[in-house]
Design an enzyme around this catalytic site. Structure first.
Site, PDB file in Angstrom:
ATOM      1  N   SER A 123       0.836  -1.203   0.000  1.00 39.11           N
ATOM      2  CA  SER A 123       0.000   0.000   0.000  1.00 39.11           C
ATOM      3  C   SER A 123       0.866   1.245   0.000  1.00 39.11           C
ATOM      4  O   SER A 123       1.971   1.261   0.565  1.00 39.11           O
ATOM      5  CB  SER A 123      -0.860  -0.017   1.268  1.00 39.11           C
ATOM      6  OG  SER A 123      -1.429   1.246   1.497  1.00 39.11           O
TER       7      SER A 123
ATOM      8  N   TYR B  94      -2.381  -1.262  11.026  1.00 43.18           N
ATOM      9  CA  TYR B  94      -2.591  -1.734   9.654  1.00 43.18           C
ATOM     10  C   TYR B  94      -1.388  -1.375   8.777  1.00 43.18           C
ATOM     11  O   TYR B  94      -0.807  -2.226   8.106  1.00 43.18           O
ATOM     12  CB  TYR B  94      -3.880  -1.127   9.066  1.00 43.18           C
ATOM     13  CG  TYR B  94      -3.929  -1.221   7.555  1.00 43.18           C
ATOM     14  CD1 TYR B  94      -4.239  -2.427   6.941  1.00 43.18           C
ATOM     15  CD2 TYR B  94      -3.623  -0.121   6.755  1.00 43.18           C
ATOM     16  CE1 TYR B  94      -4.240  -2.531   5.554  1.00 43.18           C
ATOM     17  CE2 TYR B  94      -3.627  -0.216   5.381  1.00 43.18           C
ATOM     18  CZ  TYR B  94      -3.932  -1.415   4.774  1.00 43.18           C
ATOM     19  OH  TYR B  94      -3.922  -1.516   3.409  1.00 43.18           O
TER      20      TYR B  94
ATOM     21  N   LYS C 246       1.748  -3.791   6.805  1.00 43.95           N
ATOM     22  CA  LYS C 246       2.177  -3.767   5.395  1.00 43.95           C
ATOM     23  C   LYS C 246       3.692  -3.573   5.315  1.00 43.95           C
ATOM     24  O   LYS C 246       4.367  -4.180   4.492  1.00 43.95           O
ATOM     25  CB  LYS C 246       1.447  -2.660   4.629  1.00 43.95           C
ATOM     26  CG  LYS C 246      -0.046  -2.943   4.423  1.00 43.95           C
ATOM     27  CD  LYS C 246      -0.268  -4.125   3.494  1.00 43.95           C
ATOM     28  CE  LYS C 246      -1.715  -4.578   3.479  1.00 43.95           C
ATOM     29  NZ  LYS C 246      -1.942  -5.821   2.736  1.00 43.95           N
TER      30      LYS C 246
HETATM   31  N1  UFG Z   1     -13.041  11.036   2.822  1.00 47.64           N
HETATM   32  C1  UFG Z   1     -14.056  11.933   3.069  1.00 47.64           C
HETATM   33  N2  UFG Z   1     -15.255  11.452   3.501  1.00 47.64           N
HETATM   34  C2  UFG Z   1     -15.483  10.126   3.710  1.00 47.64           C
HETATM   35  C3  UFG Z   1     -14.439   9.209   3.455  1.00 47.64           C
HETATM   36  C4  UFG Z   1     -13.223   9.701   3.007  1.00 47.64           C
HETATM   37  O1  UFG Z   1     -13.888  13.143   2.892  1.00 47.64           O
HETATM   38  O2  UFG Z   1     -16.595   9.770   4.131  1.00 47.64           O
HETATM   39  C5  UFG Z   1     -11.763  11.542   2.327  1.00 47.64           C
HETATM   40  C6  UFG Z   1     -10.590  11.191   3.224  1.00 47.64           C
HETATM   41  O3  UFG Z   1     -10.453  12.137   4.253  1.00 47.64           O
HETATM   42  C7  UFG Z   1      -9.432  11.154   2.237  1.00 47.64           C
HETATM   43  C8  UFG Z   1     -10.086  10.686   0.928  1.00 47.64           C
HETATM   44  O4  UFG Z   1     -11.486  10.921   1.091  1.00 47.64           O
HETATM   45  O5  UFG Z   1      -8.945  12.441   2.046  1.00 47.64           O
HETATM   46  C9  UFG Z   1      -9.872   9.220   0.653  1.00 47.64           C
HETATM   47  O6  UFG Z   1     -10.240   8.482   1.802  1.00 47.64           O
HETATM   48  P1  UFG Z   1     -10.375   6.903   1.803  1.00 47.64           P
HETATM   49  O7  UFG Z   1     -10.791   6.480   3.176  1.00 47.64           O
HETATM   50  O8  UFG Z   1     -11.206   6.448   0.651  1.00 47.64           O
HETATM   51  O9  UFG Z   1      -8.896   6.431   1.484  1.00 47.64           O
HETATM   52  P2  UFG Z   1      -7.557   6.714   2.294  1.00 47.64           P
HETATM   53  O10 UFG Z   1      -6.663   7.439   1.351  1.00 47.64           O
HETATM   54  O11 UFG Z   1      -7.770   7.273   3.614  1.00 47.64           O
HETATM   55  O12 UFG Z   1      -7.123   5.192   2.565  1.00 47.64           O
HETATM   56  C10 UFG Z   1      -6.504   4.431   1.587  1.00 47.64           C
HETATM   57  C11 UFG Z   1      -6.817   2.949   1.791  1.00 47.64           C
HETATM   58  C12 UFG Z   1      -6.244   2.477   3.103  1.00 47.64           C
HETATM   59  C13 UFG Z   1      -4.803   2.856   3.205  1.00 47.64           C
HETATM   60  C14 UFG Z   1      -4.619   4.327   2.963  1.00 47.64           C
HETATM   61  C15 UFG Z   1      -3.181   4.692   2.966  1.00 47.64           C
HETATM   62  O13 UFG Z   1      -8.199   2.724   1.782  1.00 47.64           O
HETATM   63  O14 UFG Z   1      -6.348   1.068   3.153  1.00 47.64           O
HETATM   64  O15 UFG Z   1      -5.164   4.674   1.699  1.00 47.64           O
HETATM   65  O16 UFG Z   1      -2.965   6.007   2.603  1.00 47.64           O
HETATM   66  F1  UFG Z   1      -4.300   2.579   4.439  1.00 47.64           F
END
Ligand code: UFG
Length: 339
Positions: free
Chosen positions: A122, A147, A151
């Site tokens: 990741s 988590y 990784k």
């Molecule tokens: N976000 C929102 N509202 C929501 C959900 C997410 O604004 O309801 C935003 C988050 O703050 C972030 C973006 O959308 O800025 C993406 O969020 P995600 O949760 O979809 O993805 P992340 O980048 O947080 O997480 C992903 C993977 C994880 C991993 C992570 C590492 O899903 O498994 O990247 O950076 F750990």
């Protein structure tokens, strides 16, 4: 062998493997997936892959699969727990599922002389990068969650095993996988309230959730919302087939290789929301709230190495992925109201 082959990325990879002529053997404990995914795979490919409902923490079961399939050519290892928040609450579950299982798998793979291994890593290993886009040689930052730590540790276990035992490993560092198969036969099936942006958007659009919360618009980015590299799950799945072929043909340059798998393009949360409304015509209710703890400002991939070495490049856009994710959401909800 495809572990976690009924999950979101695993199931799409199984389809791509079958379409490339492989015969995957799926191992999945159904902890975050459903046996009905096999039906979707069968509808797309016309064949039903072999499936074992086994937990990789059970060493005897892992051995049994290798004993039963002496002709295994390689392993694509997806099976893992994947929620950052859950990992903070229950770290031992993550260390057991994501590390002990890998060790069991490696022991048996080596005992049975299966030496090709593709690993789901990741972009979380980069933390908040010092410069963008991130290349594979940028430093791995201390993990901010159990988590993320699993990784990193898994990559180290694989690097050491490649050196010691002649294991041939490709670790793919995924950016943000979204979308669904264009047939809408398989897709993401989050259990409970989705933690990730796109499933939350599609569930809000279909009326399951009242509104999307955008976590922060005070980031130092052009529109104030956080930036990620959203990759269509079918493109990501294809990267696994290409990586496996690299190992099958002995084209890998080192026993342990790492590749970024993203589009090379960053999109802000606002851009994702606007694109979703544009491609679907659905008016999405949303509200700006505070930042989510642990979120970074921006990350997107430098994909030069994947392009030059693997010969892989994303073909689909974020808009394609949102359209496919929406088609999938509509399909599963209709099914539920109309069994
Ligand atoms: N976000 C929102 N509202 C929501 C959900 C997410 O604004 O309801 C935003 C988050 O703050 C972030 C973006 O959308 O800025 C993406 O969020 P995600 O949760 O979809 O993805 P992340 O980048 O947080 O997480 C992903 C993977 C994880 C991993 C992570 C590492 O899903 O498994 O990247 O950076 F750990």
């Amino acid at each position: 062998m495809v572990t976690g082959g009924l999950g979101f990325i695993g199931s799409h990879t199984v389809v791509e493997l079958m379409e490339a002529g492989y015969e995957p053997v799926i191992v999945d404990d159904l902890s975050n997936s459903s046996p009905q995914v096999l039906d979707g795979i069968e509808r797309i490919t016309g064949r039903r892959p072999l499936f074992y409902d086994y937990d990789l923490r059970d060493k005897a079961k892992v051995k049994e699969i290798f004993d039963r399939h002496p002709d295994l050519q390689g392993i694509i290892h997806f099976a893992a727990s994947k929620y950052v928040g859950e990992s903070v609450e229950n770290p031992l579950l993550y260390y057991e599922n994501n590390i002990c299982s890998l060790v069991h798998l490696l022991h048996e793979a080596l005992a049975h002389d299966v030496r090709r291994f593709i690993f789901s890593s990741s972009c979380t290993v980069y933390g908040e990068p010092d410069s963008l886009p991130v290349t594979e040689d940028m430093p791995v930052k201390p993990a901010t969650s159990p988590y993320g730590n699993t990784k990193q540790i898994d990559e180290e276990i694989l690097r050491d095993s490649a050196k010691a035992y002649g294991l041939q490993v490709i670790a793919l560092r995924y950016f943000n996988p979204i979308g669904a198969h264009p047939s809408a036969e398989i897709g993401e099936l989050p259990v409970g309230v989705p933690q990730n942006l796109v499933p939350f958007i599609t569930q809000t659009a279909i009326g399951l959730r009242d509104e999307l919360r955008i976590f922060g618009d005070d980031y130092p980015t052009p529109d104030g919302t956080a930036i990620r590299d959203y990759i269509h799950v079918v493109d990501l799945a294809r990267a696994h087939v290409v990586a496996l072929e690299r190992l099958m043909e002995g084209r890998n340059k080192e026993a342990f290789e790492v590749f970024n798998i993203g589009t090379g393009r960053g999109s802000s949360v606002r851009e994702v929301v606007d694109t979703f409304m544009k491609v679907t015509g659905v008016d999405l209710p949303y509200r700006i709230t505070g930042r989510r703890e642990g979120d970074i400002t921006a990350v997107w991939a430098d994909t030069t190495k994947a392009e030059n070495e693997l010969g892989w490049k994303a073909r689909l856009t974020m808009a394609d992925a949102l359209r496919d994710a929406w088609r999938w959401e509509q399909k599963i909800r209709n099914k539920k109201s109309n069994p």
